[in-house]
Design a protein around this motif. Structure first.
Motif, PDB file in Angstrom:
ATOM      1  N   LEU A 146       0.813  -1.223   0.000  1.00  0.00           N
ATOM      2  CA  LEU A 146       0.000   0.000   0.000  1.00  0.00           C
ATOM      3  C   LEU A 146       0.849   1.277   0.000  1.00  0.00           C
ATOM      4  CD1 LEU A 146      -2.933  -0.915   2.447  1.00  0.00           C
ATOM      5  CD2 LEU A 146      -2.985  -0.827  -0.045  1.00  0.00           C
ATOM      6  N   GLU A 154       3.461   3.805  -1.882  1.00  0.00           N
ATOM      7  CA  GLU A 154       3.908   4.204  -3.214  1.00  0.00           C
ATOM      8  C   GLU A 154       5.435   4.449  -3.223  1.00  0.00           C
ATOM      9  OE1 GLU A 154       1.412   4.906  -5.777  1.00  0.00           O
ATOM     10  OE2 GLU A 154       3.240   4.770  -7.000  1.00  0.00           O
ATOM     11  N   ARG A 155       5.918   5.165  -2.188  1.00  0.00           N
ATOM     12  CA  ARG A 155       7.323   5.582  -2.165  1.00  0.00           C
ATOM     13  C   ARG A 155       7.773   5.885  -0.749  1.00  0.00           C
ATOM     14  NH1 ARG A 155       8.989  10.458  -6.129  1.00  0.00           N
ATOM     15  NH2 ARG A 155      11.051  10.313  -5.188  1.00  0.00           N
ATOM     16  N   GLU A 185       4.773   7.979   0.841  1.00  0.00           N
ATOM     17  CA  GLU A 185       3.504   8.259   0.174  1.00  0.00           C
ATOM     18  C   GLU A 185       2.664   6.997   0.185  1.00  0.00           C
ATOM     19  OE1 GLU A 185       4.505   9.662  -3.735  1.00  0.00           O
ATOM     20  OE2 GLU A 185       5.395  11.434  -2.790  1.00  0.00           O
ATOM     21  N   LYS A 217      -0.501   4.768  -1.234  1.00  0.00           N
ATOM     22  CA  LYS A 217      -1.303   4.696  -2.456  1.00  0.00           C
ATOM     23  C   LYS A 217      -2.657   5.302  -2.102  1.00  0.00           C
ATOM     24  CE  LYS A 217       1.122   1.127  -4.833  1.00  0.00           C
ATOM     25  NZ  LYS A 217       1.472  -0.295  -4.786  1.00  0.00           N
ATOM     26  N   SER A 268      -0.875  12.787  -0.102  1.00  0.00           N
ATOM     27  CA  SER A 268      -0.792  11.481   0.567  1.00  0.00           C
ATOM     28  C   SER A 268       0.547  11.279   1.277  1.00  0.00           C
ATOM     29  CB  SER A 268      -0.991  10.369  -0.465  1.00  0.00           C
ATOM     30  OG  SER A 268       0.064  10.421  -1.418  1.00  0.00           O
TER      31      SER A 268
END
Ligand SMILES: *Cc1c(COP(=O)(O)O)cnc(C)c1O
Length: 385
Positions: A271, A273-274, A303, A305, A358
């Protein structure tokens, strides 16, 4: 002496202490009596100008950054204001990293600009961007590294070389790394600044600032303005910071170990992103971090998702991480830069530097890391549901 020995012993010398205290006492006196008129200018006179407890802290602060001099202020922003008031005048120009602590940007844009100081913001990850922004009236380069909240780095040595070709003063806000993991003066910076509210205090119970320098002339100007402007740290707060500093090394090692574990956990999570953490090989400036820092610190961002809604769900479902601004204390904190620390930055400007809705910023504390990871797992469960 090495780091921890200095952190524990400098400023705590028992000489002159009547009872052999191993800890510096708190001198609350605002004024100091003299035996004769001849002595009125000697030693301590008035506590804004000089106080034995603040002095003890200032010697300890200097030792931590391998500096000749240290100065303590009533907040990080008071330290910043004093630097600007002491060294600049109307018409001077500053080049600053475009990813700065929000309060620093506010001081620059909403206070200092009114006094005719000019600012140019550049992406200082690339030292040539600093060179290209230099003007006839440039007097100062202002860096934060790693930056808040995106953990971007500036190469202090490279920027200092460029600035010094034109006698431009380099200031580094070293709050995120702490003096345990990075010493900017050793890399060529002229002035190091800390919000001691964060790692140096370390227990979220004192607001303060510090400046460390080697240059005699810069020190004399700062010392004069510390007294003339008056934004000094109180004796009691000075003592609290001295107490905090004694455990800085052990705290920073634990902050880092926990942060590394959490960064790896987040990087693997479906879940997420980065993850932004200079200790991860995936960080675009990991090699610079290894070269310039002795460790990677306890701050990271990631971040999720999804968007703001998911991020809010995530942070509100945690029990150990406190939903709070600030950082650097023993307890873990979590926050959403877009609506908290960086809410004062307009959305388009925020997104230009890379702060998405986010984005979640974490100040990893020194609790048991398994408990922290289990707590984060609750956040992911809430997002899934
Ligand atoms: C908190 C902070 C400041 C400001 O310090 P205060 O003690 O809150 O005035 C400056 N720079 C950085 C990087 C900070 O995190």
């Amino acid at each position: 002496m090495r780091f921890s020995t200095k952190a524990i012993h400098v400023g705590e010398e028992p000489e002159g202490m009547q009872h052999g205290d191993v800890v510096s006492p708190i001198h609350l006196s605002t004024t100091f009596a003299k035996r004769s008129i001849e002595e009125v200018e000697e030693g301590y006179v008035y506590s804004r100008t000089g106080n034995p407890t603040r002095d003890a802290l200032e010697r300890k602060l200097a030792a931590l950054e391998n500096a000749e001099y240290g100065l303590a202020f009533s907040s990080g922003l008071a330290a910043e204001s004093t630097i600007l008031l002491a060294l600049l005048k109307k018409g001077d120009h500053i080049i600053a990293f475009d990813d700065l602590y929000g309060g620093t940007k506010r001081l620059f844009n909403q206070v200092m600009e009114r006094f005719g100081i000019e600012f140019t913001y550049v992406d200082a990850r690339e030292p040539e961007n600093v060179r290209n922004a230099i003007r006839e009236n440039t007097r100062m380069v202002w860096l934060e590294t790693p930056t808040n909240p995106l953990l971007k780095l500036a190469d202090i040595r490279a920027v200092a070389e460029i600035a010094h070709e034109r006698d431009i003063i380099v200031v580094v806000d070293n709050t995120f790394a702490s003096p345990y993991f990075q010493n900017p003066l050793d890399l060529g910076a002229d002035i190091v600044l800390h919000s001691v509210t964060k790692y140096l205090g370390g227990h979220s119970d004192v607001v303060g600032g510090a400046v460390m320098v080697n240059d005699d002339e810069i020190y004399e100007r700062l010392k004069f303005h510390q007294n003339a402007v008056g934004a000094i740290l109180s004796p009691f707060d000075s003592w609290l910071v001295m107490r905090g500093i004694k455990t800085l090394a052990v705290r920073m090692e634990r902050h880092e170990r926990n942060a590394m574990r959490i960064a790896r956990y987040l990087e693997e999570h479906p879940l997420v992103e980065r993850v932004y953490y200079p200790g991860l090989p995936s960080h675009p400036q990991h090699e610079l971090a290894k070269r310039q820092m002795k460790g990677f610190g306890g701050m990271l961002s990631f971040e999720l998702k999804g968007g703001l809604e998911e991020a809010i769900k995530f942070v509100e479902s945690l029990e150990i991480f406190a939903l709070a601004e600030s950082l650097g204390g023993v307890e873990s904190l979590i926050e959403l830069p877009a609506i908290m620390t960086h809410a004062s930055v307009p959305k388009d400007e925020r997104e230009k530097v890379g702060i998405r809705d986010s984005l979640i910023r974490v100040s990893v504390g020194i609790e048991d890391v398994e408990d922290l990871i289990e707590d984060l797992e609750k956040g992911f469960e809430a997002v899934r549901a």
